[in-house]
Design an enzyme around this catalytic site. Structure first.
Site, PDB file in Angstrom:
ATOM      1  N   ARG A 164     -14.321  77.873  83.261  1.00 35.66           N
ATOM      2  CA  ARG A 164     -12.849  77.822  83.397  1.00 35.66           C
ATOM      3  C   ARG A 164     -12.458  77.054  84.654  1.00 35.66           C
ATOM      4  NH1 ARG A 164     -10.926  83.831  83.070  1.00 35.66           N
ATOM      5  NH2 ARG A 164      -8.842  82.949  83.012  1.00 35.66           N
ATOM      6  N   ARG A 211      -0.627  73.836  82.245  1.00 37.18           N
ATOM      7  CA  ARG A 211      -2.025  73.641  82.621  1.00 37.18           C
ATOM      8  C   ARG A 211      -2.491  72.220  82.349  1.00 37.18           C
ATOM      9  NH1 ARG A 211      -3.545  79.434  81.942  1.00 37.18           N
ATOM     10  NH2 ARG A 211      -5.671  79.769  82.629  1.00 37.18           N
ATOM     11  N   LYS A 230      -2.537  84.809  90.635  1.00 36.93           N
ATOM     12  CA  LYS A 230      -1.223  84.453  90.070  1.00 36.93           C
ATOM     13  C   LYS A 230      -0.572  85.654  89.383  1.00 36.93           C
ATOM     14  CE  LYS A 230      -2.467  80.993  87.410  1.00 36.93           C
ATOM     15  NZ  LYS A 230      -3.945  80.958  87.590  1.00 36.93           N
ATOM     16  N   ARG A 249     -11.755  91.617  80.922  1.00 36.16           N
ATOM     17  CA  ARG A 249     -11.486  90.481  80.032  1.00 36.16           C
ATOM     18  C   ARG A 249     -12.803  89.790  79.708  1.00 36.16           C
ATOM     19  NH1 ARG A 249      -6.547  87.086  82.435  1.00 36.16           N
ATOM     20  NH2 ARG A 249      -7.836  85.433  81.544  1.00 36.16           N
ATOM     21  N   ARG A 293     -12.448  92.304  88.248  1.00 39.12           N
ATOM     22  CA  ARG A 293     -11.099  92.395  87.700  1.00 39.12           C
ATOM     23  C   ARG A 293     -11.040  93.318  86.477  1.00 39.12           C
ATOM     24  NH1 ARG A 293      -7.171  87.303  86.746  1.00 39.12           N
ATOM     25  NH2 ARG A 293      -8.480  86.701  84.983  1.00 39.12           N
TER      26      ARG A 293
HETATM   27  P1  AMP Z   1      -4.967  83.115  81.761  1.00 35.26           P
HETATM   28  O1  AMP Z   1      -4.713  84.556  81.500  1.00 35.26           O
HETATM   29  O2  AMP Z   1      -3.744  82.396  82.233  1.00 35.26           O
HETATM   30  O3  AMP Z   1      -6.144  82.894  82.665  1.00 35.26           O
HETATM   31  O4  AMP Z   1      -5.351  82.451  80.341  1.00 35.26           O
HETATM   32  C1  AMP Z   1      -6.488  82.863  79.606  1.00 35.26           C
HETATM   33  C2  AMP Z   1      -6.897  81.765  78.621  1.00 35.26           C
HETATM   34  O5  AMP Z   1      -5.812  81.499  77.726  1.00 35.26           O
HETATM   35  C3  AMP Z   1      -7.210  80.425  79.249  1.00 35.26           C
HETATM   36  O6  AMP Z   1      -8.556  80.349  79.712  1.00 35.26           O
HETATM   37  C4  AMP Z   1      -6.942  79.472  78.083  1.00 35.26           C
HETATM   38  O7  AMP Z   1      -7.993  79.535  77.131  1.00 35.26           O
HETATM   39  C5  AMP Z   1      -5.722  80.110  77.447  1.00 35.26           C
HETATM   40  N1  AMP Z   1      -4.461  79.592  78.046  1.00 35.26           N
HETATM   41  C6  AMP Z   1      -3.542  80.304  78.778  1.00 35.26           C
HETATM   42  N2  AMP Z   1      -2.518  79.529  79.162  1.00 35.26           N
HETATM   43  C7  AMP Z   1      -2.786  78.283  78.694  1.00 35.26           C
HETATM   44  C8  AMP Z   1      -2.129  77.025  78.792  1.00 35.26           C
HETATM   45  N3  AMP Z   1      -0.974  76.887  79.465  1.00 35.26           N
HETATM   46  N4  AMP Z   1      -2.701  75.956  78.175  1.00 35.26           N
HETATM   47  C9  AMP Z   1      -3.863  76.070  77.491  1.00 35.26           C
HETATM   48  N5  AMP Z   1      -4.547  77.215  77.372  1.00 35.26           N
HETATM   49  C10 AMP Z   1      -4.022  78.328  77.969  1.00 35.26           C
END
Ligand code: AMP
Length: 223
Positions: A171, A92, A19, A160, A127
Site C-alpha cells: 500500500r 488518491r 488520517k 483490517r 491497529r
Molecule cells: P483506506 O481505509 O482509506 O486506507 O482504504 C482502504 C482501501 O480501500 C485502499 O487500500 C484501496 O484499496 C481502497 N480505497 C479507499 N479509498 C480509495 C480511493 N480514493 N481510490 C482508490 N482506492 C481507494
C-alpha cells in the site's frame, strides 16, 4: 453551489499516518461530514453489494479501486451534501483530484500528514477498528477502554485484513506512485492561484493532540 462560507478539507497522507483519527476529531469539532472512501468501500464489502464484490480483491491486495467507481461513489455523497465536509483517503489519484476540483465540493484546504514508512508499519501492526462505525484504535498508542471492545458500543474490535505488514508495504508503494504526486498538484496550484485550496503539511509523528492542534491552526481556526 461553491460556497466560501463552508469548510471543505482534504486530508492527504499515507495509509496509517493517522488520517482516520484526525478526521474524527476535526469533523466533531467543526461539524463536518466525514467522507472516507475506505469506510464507504468496507461498508459495500460488508453488505455484499456488486460494488463491494468488485472492490474487495483490490482492497485485499492493497491496490487502488478504479477511479470511475470511486468518483461515482463520492459524487453521490456530494450531491446530498449541505455543509462542510472532510475527505479522508480521497482523492488518491490525479484523476480523482481533478474530478473533485471540478465538483461542487471543491476543497478550500488540503492538509498533508507525513510519516516515514517504518513508523507506519509499526503503527498499523497494532491497529484495531470497529467495523460498524469506522472508529480506529491502537493496542499501544490509542487503546480502547476495555481491550478488544469499542468504547461507545462495547462491540468487538477487529483487525483490517489489509493491515498485515506485507500488504502495508505494498500500500505504501502504491501511495508513493499514485497518490504522492497530489502533494505537487496541490502545492503548485496553491502557489499560482489564489482561488485554489490552501495547502499545508503537518508532521504525523507528533502525538494526536499536537497533530490536531497543528491542523486546526493551518485551517486558521482555534481549538
Ligand atoms: P483506506 O481505509 O482509506 O486506507 O482504504 C482502504 C482501501 O480501500 C485502499 O487500500 C484501496 O484499496 C481502497 N480505497 C479507499 N479509498 C480509495 C480511493 N480514493 N481510490 C482508490 N482506492 C481507494
Amino acid at each position: 453551489m461553491y460556497n466560501r462560507g463552508v469548510m471543505r478539507v482534504v486530508l492527504l497522507g499515507p495509509p496509517g499516518v493517522g488520517k482516520g483519527t484526525q478526521a474524527g476529531r476535526l469533523c466533531a469539532r467543526f461539524g463536518l461530514l466525514h467522507i472516507s472512501t475506505g469506510d464507504m468501500l468496507r461498508a459495500e464489502v460488508a453488505a455484499g453489494s456488486e460494488l463491494g464484490l468488485a472492490a474487495k480483491a483490490k482492497m485485499d491486495a492493497g491496490d487502488l479501486v478504479p477511479d470511475d467507481i470511486i468518483i461515482g461513489m463520492v459524487e453521490n455523497k456530494i450531491r446530498a451534501l449541505d455543509g462542510g465536509c472532510l475527505f479522508d483517503g480521497f482523492p488518491r489519484t490525479l484523476e480523482q483530484a481533478q474530478a473533485l476540483d471540478a465538483s461542487a465540493a471543491k476543497p478550500d484546504f488540503v492538509a498533508e500528514l507525513d510519516l516515514d514508512d517504518d513508523a507506519i508499519v509499526e503503527r498499523m501492526s497494532g491497529r484495531l477498528w470497529h467495523p460498524a462505525s469506522g472508529r480506529v484504535y491502537h493496542t499501544r498508542f490509542a487503546p480502547p477502554q476495555t481491550p478488544g471492545k469499542d468504547d461507545a458500543t462495547s462491540e468487538p474490535l477487529a483487525r483490517r485484513a489489509d493491515d498485515e505488514e506485507e500488504t502495508v508495504r505494498s500500500r505504501l508503494a502504491v501511495y508513493r506512485k499514485q497518490t504522492l504526486p497530489l502533494s505537487e498538484y496541490y502545492s503548485a496550484a496553491a502557489a499560482v492561484n489564489e482561488n485554489a485550496a490552501r495547502y499545508f503539511r503537518v508532521s504525523g509523528a507528533m502525538p494526536p493532540d499536537e497533530v490536531a492542534a497543528a491542523i486546526i491552526a493551518g485551517l486558521g481556526k482555534t481549538l
